[in-house]
Design a protein around this motif. Structure first.
Motif, PDB file in Angstrom:
ATOM      1  N   ARG A 409      38.015  27.025  38.573  1.00  0.00           N
ATOM      2  CA  ARG A 409      37.202  27.433  37.421  1.00  0.00           C
ATOM      3  C   ARG A 409      36.906  28.935  37.447  1.00  0.00           C
ATOM      4  NH1 ARG A 409      32.717  22.633  36.503  1.00  0.00           N
ATOM      5  NH2 ARG A 409      34.223  20.974  36.017  1.00  0.00           N
ATOM      6  N   CYS A 410      36.712  29.510  38.664  1.00  0.00           N
ATOM      7  CA  CYS A 410      36.364  30.930  38.713  1.00  0.00           C
ATOM      8  C   CYS A 410      37.554  31.809  38.365  1.00  0.00           C
ATOM      9  CB  CYS A 410      35.838  31.316  40.095  1.00  0.00           C
ATOM     10  SG  CYS A 410      37.118  31.445  41.369  1.00  0.00           S
ATOM     11  N   ALA A 411      38.748  31.246  38.395  1.00  0.00           N
ATOM     12  CA  ALA A 411      39.936  32.026  38.053  1.00  0.00           C
ATOM     13  C   ALA A 411      40.128  32.144  36.545  1.00  0.00           C
ATOM     14  CB  ALA A 411      41.179  31.395  38.676  1.00  0.00           C
ATOM     15  N   SER A 412      39.389  31.369  35.752  1.00  0.00           N
ATOM     16  CA  SER A 412      39.557  31.398  34.304  1.00  0.00           C
ATOM     17  C   SER A 412      38.682  32.483  33.689  1.00  0.00           C
ATOM     18  CB  SER A 412      39.181  30.033  33.717  1.00  0.00           C
ATOM     19  OG  SER A 412      39.269  30.062  32.315  1.00  0.00           O
ATOM     20  N   TRP A 417      40.589  34.584  26.086  1.00  0.00           N
ATOM     21  CA  TRP A 417      41.701  35.308  26.712  1.00  0.00           C
ATOM     22  C   TRP A 417      43.031  34.591  26.527  1.00  0.00           C
ATOM     23  CZ3 TRP A 417      41.461  40.018  29.301  1.00  0.00           C
ATOM     24  CH2 TRP A 417      40.182  40.566  29.413  1.00  0.00           C
ATOM     25  N   SER A 418      43.088  33.574  25.692  1.00  0.00           N
ATOM     26  CA  SER A 418      44.348  32.867  25.367  1.00  0.00           C
ATOM     27  C   SER A 418      45.057  32.354  26.611  1.00  0.00           C
ATOM     28  CB  SER A 418      45.288  33.793  24.582  1.00  0.00           C
ATOM     29  OG  SER A 418      44.667  34.263  23.412  1.00  0.00           O
ATOM     30  N   GLY A 419      44.293  31.773  27.500  1.00  0.00           N
ATOM     31  CA  GLY A 419      44.888  31.170  28.686  1.00  0.00           C
ATOM     32  C   GLY A 419      45.133  32.124  29.833  1.00  0.00           C
ATOM     33  N   THR A 420      44.861  33.396  29.664  1.00  0.00           N
ATOM     34  CA  THR A 420      45.034  34.362  30.742  1.00  0.00           C
ATOM     35  C   THR A 420      43.942  34.165  31.778  1.00  0.00           C
ATOM     36  OG1 THR A 420      45.978  35.960  29.201  1.00  0.00           O
ATOM     37  CG2 THR A 420      45.235  36.797  31.322  1.00  0.00           C
ATOM     38  N   THR A 421      44.321  34.144  33.046  1.00  0.00           N
ATOM     39  CA  THR A 421      43.375  33.897  34.118  1.00  0.00           C
ATOM     40  C   THR A 421      43.120  35.167  34.911  1.00  0.00           C
ATOM     41  OG1 THR A 421      45.096  33.295  35.703  1.00  0.00           O
ATOM     42  CG2 THR A 421      44.238  31.535  34.297  1.00  0.00           C
ATOM     43  N   LEU A 422      42.099  35.104  35.744  1.00  0.00           N
ATOM     44  CA  LEU A 422      41.795  36.225  36.623  1.00  0.00           C
ATOM     45  C   LEU A 422      42.941  36.476  37.592  1.00  0.00           C
ATOM     46  CD1 LEU A 422      39.725  38.320  37.561  1.00  0.00           C
ATOM     47  CD2 LEU A 422      38.757  36.573  39.083  1.00  0.00           C
ATOM     48  N   SER A 423      43.612  35.410  38.001  1.00  0.00           N
ATOM     49  CA  SER A 423      44.778  35.557  38.874  1.00  0.00           C
ATOM     50  C   SER A 423      45.876  36.359  38.187  1.00  0.00           C
ATOM     51  CB  SER A 423      45.318  34.176  39.277  1.00  0.00           C
ATOM     52  OG  SER A 423      44.349  33.429  39.967  1.00  0.00           O
ATOM     53  N   ASP A 424      46.066  36.114  36.894  1.00  0.00           N
ATOM     54  CA  ASP A 424      47.067  36.872  36.141  1.00  0.00           C
ATOM     55  C   ASP A 424      46.756  38.369  36.163  1.00  0.00           C
ATOM     56  OD1 ASP A 424      48.456  34.580  35.446  1.00  0.00           O
ATOM     57  OD2 ASP A 424      47.239  34.249  33.657  1.00  0.00           O
ATOM     58  N   LEU A 425      45.518  38.717  35.862  1.00  0.00           N
ATOM     59  CA  LEU A 425      45.148  40.132  35.785  1.00  0.00           C
ATOM     60  C   LEU A 425      45.284  40.828  37.136  1.00  0.00           C
ATOM     61  CD1 LEU A 425      42.033  40.044  33.433  1.00  0.00           C
ATOM     62  CD2 LEU A 425      44.389  40.654  32.872  1.00  0.00           C
ATOM     63  N   ILE A 426      44.814  40.169  38.183  1.00  0.00           N
ATOM     64  CA  ILE A 426      44.901  40.777  39.520  1.00  0.00           C
ATOM     65  C   ILE A 426      46.351  40.929  39.940  1.00  0.00           C
ATOM     66  CG2 ILE A 426      44.333  40.476  41.951  1.00  0.00           C
ATOM     67  CD1 ILE A 426      41.780  39.078  41.101  1.00  0.00           C
TER      68      ILE A 426
END
Length: 554
Positions: A409-412, A417-426
């Motif tokens: 949940r914390c990765a969302s 953000w249209s499905g983009t996660t925190l993992s994606d950005l990092i």
């Protein structure tokens, strides 16, 4: 009839992909456009002919006792012999442009086997070599000096050309001395340059012969590089030169040490060819890098088949029970698509054709001096590596860490953000940072490691995207590339006078440093050589330096 048919793990690999959930690992992002495939196969290498420290002088007596000095030989004559002690003698005259060892018309030469060391300048290297051979020397040493940097060291501060000094290595401004400017020039502006330059010598920069310096003028001095050079010892006017005796060139610092030892007298040396490594470890390392890259790429490329097998057999290796009636089937759950290309025989032939045309076009552009093509390939390489590093390195790592630390949940980032996660950005940020680091520091000594990591990720993406349908396609692909490689490396020199593969893989003339004097006669532009990016490379361990690349000439 009511019993489901079971498939083995082997069948799961061979049969078409079934829609179903993954049982482990992070969700796979959609792959981007792959347009760099042909350049992945440009794996060949060659070393540009340049001066290397392939000759060694070891002091055995006198001032040279215990010292070891390296130089660059310029003739194919073998060294005097391993372990043979030779007397180190300074040439008279010092530039070896006249008859050696004649004092007041009398020949006074050593009564022991000797090598003669002369200063650069005054005449051609071939003339010096003839004079040394006529005097009975076992070898000729040439010491680079300060006077060769000036048009006339006794008259002005003007250099033979502005690029003989390197202001990037070190520079400073100081007042010129007009009490004895010749001595100031011949001294190399020591001690001001001893700690600033590798050679310990400097020369004035940006001064022409037509310039009139006022008393105590403030001038800029820059370092004289302590580099080796390949001497031209062949001269049509000197038929006795060439392969008469060994001719060895030494840099300014080492040449000065040899001259001082020779003038001190009774210095004995052993002069011999520098022994090369019997086995170059970098070749084993580059082989291991290639095998490791293909192993990792094959493992990642078979991820779907392993997921199929795990879905069919379960984590314990036992076949899964069929779902109960009315229960939702896992096969009904959608799966994120992965961009794939299934090669056919026609694709294989077209692939080789595109690679051949691309290679020849790059070769022609390099021969025409259009070195911008290297920058274009570097930029395409960097763009492709952002996607590859994201998919195979940083995204799985960040997803795993974030899921382990605080759950999914914390990765969302939320619905906005249209499905983009925190993992994606990092992961994207880390991928772009590594690519920018490589591009900015691509001339640094450690850049080869960054390039290997990026090339490995690109190979993994290529292997996962391109799939070979059957053995017939694989055979066609290997056979045509076998003849493609032979033609581009060994047969192309008969048509183009150069090996197309080697020339492109080494970036041709663009791979060599360029030094261009300015039109004003005062400035100098230095550019570092560029490397072809889509190659694995490892630094060589021997004195030749450079890097080892996979290929027939590596």
């Amino acid at each position: 009839p009511g019993r489901p048919r079971r498939r083995s793990a082997r069948m799961a690999i061979l049969l078409p992909r079934r829609r179903g959930p993954r049982t482990h690992g992070p969700p796979r992002p959609v792959a981007g456009v792959r347009a760099l495939a042909p350049t992945l196969l440009l794996l060949a290498a060659a070393r540009a002919e340049e001066a290397v420290p392939d000759f060694v002088v070891k002091g055995t007596a006198g001032v040279m006792m215990g010292q070891t000095i390296y130089g660059s030989r310029s003739s194919a004559v073998p060294a005097p012999g391993p372990g043979k002690n030779l007397l180190l003698v300074a040439a008279t005259p010092s530039d070896a442009c006249g008859d050696l060892f004649k004092v007041h018309g009398r020949l006074v030469k050593p009564d022991r086997p000797f090598v003669v060391i002369a200063e650069r300048g005054g005449c051609t290297f071939a003339e010096k070599l003839v004079k040394a051979r006529q005097a009975g020397a076992a070898a000729l040493f040439i010491a680079n000096n300060i006077a060769s940097a000036y048009t006339d060291v006794n008259k002005s501060f003007a250099l033979v050309q502005p690029c003989v000094v390197d202001c990037a290595e070190g520079s400073r401004r100081l007042n010129s001395s007009f009490d004895n400017p010749t001595a100031q020039r011949l001294s190399g502006f020591r001690p001001a340059c001893v700690g600033m330059c590798a050679s310990g010598d400097c020369a004035a920069s940006g001064i022409l012969e037509t310039d009139h310096l006022s008393l105590g003028a403030n001038i800029e001095i820059c370092c004289l590089p302590d580099t080796l050079m390949v001497m031209n010892v062949t001269d049509p006017d000197q038929p006795d030169a060439g392969d008469s005796i060994p001719a060895v060139f030494f840099g300014r610092l080492d040449g000065r040490r040899l001259l001082e030892a020779a003038r001190a007298g009774d210095s004995m040396v052993v002069a011999e060819d520098r022994e090369r490594l019997k086995f170059e470890p970098s070749m084993l390392i580059i082989w291991f890098v290639g095998v490791f890259a293909m192993s990792i790429a094959a493992w990642l490329g078979s991820s779907k088949e392993r997921a199929d097998a795990a879905a069919l057999l379960g984590s314990a290796g036992a076949p899964k029970e069929p779902p109960r009636a009315g229960a939702p089937s896992a096969e009904d759950e959608p799966e994120e698509p992965i961009e794939m290309l299934h090669l056919t025989a026609s694709h294989a032939l077209a692939f080789v054709l595109v690679a051949s045309v691309s290679l020849v076009c790059m070769f022609v552009l390099l021969q025409m001096g259009m070195y911008w093509i290297i920058r274009v390939i570097q930029l395409l390489f960097c763009v492709g590596c952002v996607t590859a590093l994201f998919q195979f390195a940083f995204y799985p790592m960040t997803y795993s860490l974030l899921s382990h630390c605080c759950g999914r949940r914390c990765a969302s980032l939320g619905s906005g953000w249209s499905g983009t996660t925190l993992s994606d950005l990092i992961a994207v940020s880390m991928s772009m940072a590594l690519v920018v680091w490589y591009y900015v520091c691509r001339h640094r000594p450690y850049a080869w490691a960054l390039q290997d990591i990026m090339a490995l990720s690109l190979c993994a993406m290529f292997m996962r995207t391109v799939r070979i349908q059957n053995l017939r396609v694989a055979t066609v692909l290997l056979v045509v590339f076998f003849f493609y490689d032979i033609f581009m490396v060994f047969i192309s020199p008969l048509l183009f006078r150069k090996s197309v593969m080697v020339e492109v893989a080494t970036a041709g003339a663009a791979g060599q440093p360029h030094v261009l004097p300015g039109s004003d006669g005062r400035s100098c532009t230095r550019t570092q050589g560029e490397r072809m990016p889509v190659l694995f490379m490892v630094p060589r361990f021997d004195f030749y330096g450079g890097v080892a690349l996979p290929g027939p000439r590596g």
